[in-house]
Motif scaffolding. Structure first.
Motif, PDB file in Angstrom:
ATOM      1  N   PHE A 193       0.853  -1.187   0.000  1.00 59.29           N
ATOM      2  CA  PHE A 193       0.000   0.000   0.000  1.00 59.29           C
ATOM      3  C   PHE A 193       0.888   1.237   0.000  1.00 59.29           C
ATOM      4  CE2 PHE A 193      -2.198   3.374   2.369  1.00 59.29           C
ATOM      5  CZ  PHE A 193      -3.288   3.537   1.525  1.00 59.29           C
ATOM      6  N   LYS A 194       0.604   2.149  -0.919  1.00 62.44           N
ATOM      7  CA  LYS A 194       1.366   3.393  -0.996  1.00 62.44           C
ATOM      8  C   LYS A 194       0.417   4.545  -0.744  1.00 62.44           C
ATOM      9  CE  LYS A 194       4.665   1.585  -4.272  1.00 62.44           C
ATOM     10  NZ  LYS A 194       5.176   1.628  -5.626  1.00 62.44           N
ATOM     11  N   LYS A 195       0.651   5.227   0.352  1.00 62.06           N
ATOM     12  CA  LYS A 195      -0.196   6.361   0.673  1.00 62.06           C
ATOM     13  C   LYS A 195       0.234   7.552  -0.172  1.00 62.06           C
ATOM     14  CE  LYS A 195      -1.970   9.000   4.503  1.00 62.06           C
ATOM     15  NZ  LYS A 195      -1.987   9.195   5.932  1.00 62.06           N
ATOM     16  N   ARG A 196      -0.750   8.260  -0.682  1.00 62.44           N
ATOM     17  CA  ARG A 196      -0.443   9.461  -1.462  1.00 62.44           C
ATOM     18  C   ARG A 196       0.141  10.520  -0.551  1.00 62.44           C
ATOM     19  NH1 ARG A 196      -4.622  12.507  -4.381  1.00 62.44           N
ATOM     20  NH2 ARG A 196      -5.566  12.511  -2.351  1.00 62.44           N
ATOM     21  N   LYS A 197       1.086  11.253  -1.080  1.00 66.54           N
ATOM     22  CA  LYS A 197       1.647  12.372  -0.329  1.00 66.54           C
ATOM     23  C   LYS A 197       0.958  13.643  -0.785  1.00 66.54           C
ATOM     24  CE  LYS A 197       6.067  10.296   0.401  1.00 66.54           C
ATOM     25  NZ  LYS A 197       6.507  10.205   1.695  1.00 66.54           N
ATOM     26  N   ARG A 198       0.673  14.485   0.174  1.00 66.24           N
ATOM     27  CA  ARG A 198      -0.008  15.742  -0.130  1.00 66.24           C
ATOM     28  C   ARG A 198       0.941  16.672  -0.876  1.00 66.24           C
ATOM     29  NH1 ARG A 198      -3.957  19.121   3.553  1.00 66.24           N
ATOM     30  NH2 ARG A 198      -5.264  17.522   2.702  1.00 66.24           N
ATOM     31  N   ASP A 199       0.402  17.337  -1.860  1.00 62.32           N
ATOM     32  CA  ASP A 199       1.146  18.318  -2.633  1.00 62.32           C
ATOM     33  C   ASP A 199       0.975  19.656  -1.918  1.00 62.32           C
ATOM     34  OD1 ASP A 199       2.500  19.684  -4.544  1.00 62.32           O
ATOM     35  OD2 ASP A 199       0.928  19.559  -6.067  1.00 62.32           O
ATOM     36  N   TRP A 200       2.010  20.112  -1.259  1.00 59.69           N
ATOM     37  CA  TRP A 200       1.912  21.326  -0.453  1.00 59.69           C
ATOM     38  C   TRP A 200       2.055  22.565  -1.334  1.00 59.69           C
ATOM     39  CZ3 TRP A 200      -0.137  20.947   4.083  1.00 59.69           C
ATOM     40  CH2 TRP A 200      -0.036  19.748   4.757  1.00 59.69           C
ATOM     41  N   VAL A 201       1.019  22.887  -2.039  1.00 62.72           N
ATOM     42  CA  VAL A 201       0.978  24.056  -2.898  1.00 62.72           C
ATOM     43  C   VAL A 201       0.472  25.229  -2.070  1.00 62.72           C
ATOM     44  CG1 VAL A 201      -0.095  25.041  -4.956  1.00 62.72           C
ATOM     45  CG2 VAL A 201       0.519  22.634  -4.894  1.00 62.72           C
ATOM     46  N   ARG A 202       1.066  26.383  -2.288  1.00 65.31           N
ATOM     47  CA  ARG A 202       0.635  27.578  -1.574  1.00 65.31           C
ATOM     48  C   ARG A 202      -0.730  27.993  -2.113  1.00 65.31           C
ATOM     49  NH1 ARG A 202       2.982  33.486  -2.028  1.00 65.31           N
ATOM     50  NH2 ARG A 202       2.609  32.886  -4.163  1.00 65.31           N
ATOM     51  N   VAL A 203      -1.713  28.072  -1.230  1.00 65.67           N
ATOM     52  CA  VAL A 203      -3.071  28.411  -1.636  1.00 65.67           C
ATOM     53  C   VAL A 203      -3.553  29.670  -0.913  1.00 65.67           C
ATOM     54  CG1 VAL A 203      -3.802  26.108  -2.336  1.00 65.67           C
ATOM     55  CG2 VAL A 203      -3.922  26.738   0.052  1.00 65.67           C
ATOM     56  N   THR A 204      -2.821  30.730  -1.050  1.00 68.43           N
ATOM     57  CA  THR A 204      -3.171  31.981  -0.367  1.00 68.43           C
ATOM     58  C   THR A 204      -4.298  32.723  -1.068  1.00 68.43           C
ATOM     59  OG1 THR A 204      -1.497  33.181  -1.607  1.00 68.43           O
ATOM     60  CG2 THR A 204      -0.846  32.280   0.551  1.00 68.43           C
ATOM     61  N   GLY A 205      -4.582  32.329  -2.285  1.00 62.17           N
ATOM     62  CA  GLY A 205      -5.676  32.989  -2.987  1.00 62.17           C
ATOM     63  C   GLY A 205      -5.219  34.077  -3.931  1.00 62.17           C
ATOM     64  N   SER A 206      -3.976  34.521  -3.803  1.00 65.47           N
ATOM     65  CA  SER A 206      -3.516  35.562  -4.723  1.00 65.47           C
ATOM     66  C   SER A 206      -2.558  34.936  -5.725  1.00 65.47           C
ATOM     67  CB  SER A 206      -2.802  36.683  -3.964  1.00 65.47           C
ATOM     68  OG  SER A 206      -1.582  36.209  -3.449  1.00 65.47           O
ATOM     69  N   GLU A 207      -2.663  35.407  -6.939  1.00 68.90           N
ATOM     70  CA  GLU A 207      -1.752  34.953  -7.972  1.00 68.90           C
ATOM     71  C   GLU A 207      -0.817  36.117  -8.248  1.00 68.90           C
ATOM     72  OE1 GLU A 207      -3.828  33.400 -11.326  1.00 68.90           O
ATOM     73  OE2 GLU A 207      -4.940  31.976 -10.117  1.00 68.90           O
ATOM     74  N   ASP A 208       0.191  36.207  -7.437  1.00 69.03           N
ATOM     75  CA  ASP A 208       1.123  37.324  -7.498  1.00 69.03           C
ATOM     76  C   ASP A 208       1.813  37.370  -8.860  1.00 69.03           C
ATOM     77  OD1 ASP A 208       2.324  39.519  -6.504  1.00 69.03           O
ATOM     78  OD2 ASP A 208       3.893  38.442  -5.410  1.00 69.03           O
TER      79      ASP A 208
END
Length: 188
Positions: free
Chosen positions: A147-162
């Motif tokens: 079993f391979k658990k998926r790793k979370r993709d830690w994308v910055r989700v601040t809401g602004s697209e600088d």
């Protein structure tokens, strides 16, 4: 070396009994399988009053080495079973209302046929010899997958697209410019 596929002729016994409602004069149900059976085409086997058992067909049970997880699931059931898929015959001239189309030891494959709602899928207990045969086949070919658990993709989700502008608003420079560079350009 074991074969990666095992083919076994399997006779299917279908029981016709009187229906319990006035709308269905007969009830049809797959009740048994006969390992190693010869060819058949709705041959009457036994009669008890109005109930009749037929050797409806002999199909090939196909065990494949890539499906051992499904066979393990079938063996782990309270009552290890094979699944018989029957399709209604539309021609009124036919004496028997069903065509036996498939026999499988995979509950996953049987579920696929249940999802369509067009076929009748019956669960039939496996004979003891068949349980041993399938157990040996699984023992020879099953490879447990880790079993391979998926790793979370830690994308910055601040809401602004600088640095990304709105294409509908006219801008002097590139819409997708780097923000730091844009500030420097304004200062000069």
């Amino acid at each position: 070396m074991h074969d990666k596929q095992l083919l076994l002729p399997l006779g299917v016994v279908v029981r016709r009994a009187p229906g319990v409602t006035r709308w269905a004069p007969w009830s049809w149900k797959a009740v048994a399988v006969l390992p190693g059976a010869g060819p058949a085409d709705w041959r009457e086997m036994r009669r008890e009053g109005d109930a009749v058992e037929y050797h409806a067909a002999t199909l090939t049970l196909d065990l494949h080495h890539t499906q051992t997880e499904a066979y393990l699931e079938a063996l782990r059931a309270r009552v290890p079973s094979v699944y018989v898929v029957m399709r209604p015959v539309m021609a009124e001239a036919e004496a028997m209302p069903f065509e036996v189309t498939l026999v499988t030891a995979s509950p996953f494959e049987a579920q696929d046929y249940c999802d369509t709602g067009e076929e009748m899928v019956e669960r039939v207990p496996m004979p003891e010899g068949m349980i041993a045969l399938i157990r040996d086949f699984v023992a020879a070919h099953h490879v447990a997958e880790e079993f391979k658990k998926r790793k979370r993709d830690w994308v910055r989700v601040t809401g602004s697209e600088d640095g990304v502008g709105d294409a509908r608003i006219p801008q002097e420079t590139d819409v997708y410019r780097a923000p730091a560079r844009a500030r420097k350009e304004r200062m000069h």
